[in-house]
Design an enzyme around this catalytic site. Structure first.
Site, short mmCIF file in Angstrom:
data_model
loop_
_atom_site.label_atom_id
_atom_site.label_comp_id
_atom_site.label_asym_id
_atom_site.label_seq_id
_atom_site.Cartn_x
_atom_site.Cartn_y
_atom_site.Cartn_z
N GLY A 235 14.88 13.76 -0.93
CA GLY A 235 13.46 13.42 -0.91
C GLY A 235 13.21 11.97 -1.23
N GLN A 330 -5.36 -8.72 2.00
CA GLN A 330 -5.74 -10.11 1.77
C GLN A 330 -5.80 -10.90 3.08
OE1 GLN A 330 -6.49 -10.54 -1.34
NE2 GLN A 330 -7.17 -12.68 -1.24
N GLY A 333 -8.94 -10.17 4.65
CA GLY A 333 -10.10 -10.61 3.88
C GLY A 333 -11.04 -9.45 3.61
N GLY A 334 -12.33 -9.70 3.71
CA GLY A 334 -13.32 -8.66 3.44
C GLY A 334 -13.18 -7.46 4.36
N GLU A 357 8.39 12.44 -5.43
CA GLU A 357 9.86 12.53 -5.47
C GLU A 357 10.44 11.85 -6.71
OE1 GLU A 357 10.91 14.56 -3.51
OE2 GLU A 357 9.50 14.55 -1.86
#
Length: 375
Positions: A235, A330, A333-334, A357
């Site tokens: 896993g 980032q 941006g917005g 896991e």
């Protein structure tokens, strides 16, 4: 690592499926909080439910490296699908192949390989998470076989699964049992409201006196913890591959956006600061991929270092995925903070890879024990 022709072919098959059938719908499935029922058959047609099962039971019989390639590509398309396949085909089904009595294997494994039966994995409990050996679910011997009582948490697709591998404490110690989900007393609780992986039903399961036949105990008496550890190693490798795939997706989205988004009269990809950011993201993705494949190769070769390498790969790749998805936001941006863009969803999904896991804190403990020769 150089891939064989067969590995490249399987990788390309998974990539084409992810790009054509998963990625275009991932945002809508995330909003709806569900995967379409037809997806189960699509995965079956590709053979992905039987990735690691032998050809004698209608599986593909793939090695760990090739399984990791498939999971990475699926995660690049939609991470919930990759996690679902990881749990069924790489964590739970191999347990049956390794430890179930022959009549149980003959009945359940071909159906599992074909996707006619889908398996869940039930180890964690409300008070037994990182300390999984503290589980309190009980299995008592009765005339008809075994009677299980207890509560399991965070069971992925626990409502849709046809059977679950359940760990419980018997008079012999910790044991693993195959529990059909239609057995009287198997109760599915409310679905959890999760930060990410919103396409999956993650539920609590109550075992209220569930009775299973005697041959549904997997492995030798008291072998459940050893089986759980082997399943978790697989896993963790799967989690590393999933983290790598979603990080790759975030990188691709970020590069595309940076080359198309214009500010100050030119694409933002032309600014040195943005170039450095994208380069660092790519470095993390490639390093995750390399360590994951190294761990997978060790597991295929039965290298004693495989468990430690799997812990390393899971820890590094999951933290790289968090870093890459954070940077992808980032770059956007917005817009990256908005639900309308894919990097927000990938960021939410990435966090889970640091937890499931075995949380990364526990992985570091396991790695350090090996380094310092502690038991």
């Amino acid at each position: 690592m150089l891939l064989t022709l067969e590995q490249r072919q399987v990788q390309e098959l998974a990539r084409e499926f992810a790009e054509g059938e998963l990625r275009p719908h991932a945002a809508r499935w995330d909003r709806e909080g569900a995967l379409p029922p037809a997806l189960r058959r699509q995965l079956a047609d590709l053979g992905f439910w039987g990735l690691a099962l032998g050809e004698d039971v209608d599986g593909l019989g793939l090695d760990a490296v090739t399984v990791a390639l498939v999971l990475e590509e699926l995660a690049r398309g939609e991470t919930g699908v990759a996690l679902w396949v990881n749990i069924h085909a790489w964590v739970a089904a191999p347990l049956l192949a390794e430890a179930a009595p022959a009549p149980v294997r003959d009945r359940w494994l071909p159906a599992a390989a074909r996707g006619e039966t889908v398996l869940a994995f039930a180890l964690t409990e409300p008070d037994a998470g990182s300390d999984a050996r503290a589980l309190t679910t009980t299995a008592d011997p009765v005339e008809a076989g075994w009677r299980l009582r207890g509560r399991k948490t965070w069971v992925t697709q626990g409502a849709q699964a046809d059977a679950a591998v359940v760990f419980a404490r018997s008079p012999d110690g910790i044991d693993a049992f195959l529990v059909p989900t239609n057995a009287p007393g198997y109760r599915v609780g409310e679905r959890e409201r999760t930060l990410g992986h919103r396409t999956l039903e993650i539920v609590t399961v109550d075992l209220e006196g569930v009775t299973v036949p005697g041959d549904h105990r997997l492995g030798a008496p008291g072998a459940g913890w050893a089986l759980a550890k082997q399943a978790l190693i697989r896993g963790r490798l799967g989690a590393a591959a999933i983290a790598t795939g979603l990080a790759q997706a975030a990188l691709e989205h970020a590069v595309r956006y940076a080359t198309e988004r214009t500010q100050f009269g030119r694409p933002i990809a032309e600014f040195e600061g943005m170039q450095f950011k994208l380069a660092d993201m790519a470095i993390r993705v490639e390093a995750s991929r390399a360590l994951t494949r190294r761990a997978a190769a060790a597991l295929t070769a039965a290298d004693p270092a495989a468990p430690t390498l799997a812990s390393m790969a899971k820890t590094f790749a999951s933290e790289a995925a968090m870093a890459v998805t954070t940077e992808a936001i980032q770059v956007f941006g917005g817009y990256g903070y908005m639900r309308d863009y894919p990097v927000e969803r990938l960021f939410r999904d990435a966090k889970a890879t640091e937890i499931y896991e075995g949380a990364n804190d526990i992985q570091r403990v396991l790695i350090a024990r090996v380094l310092t020769h502690q038991p």
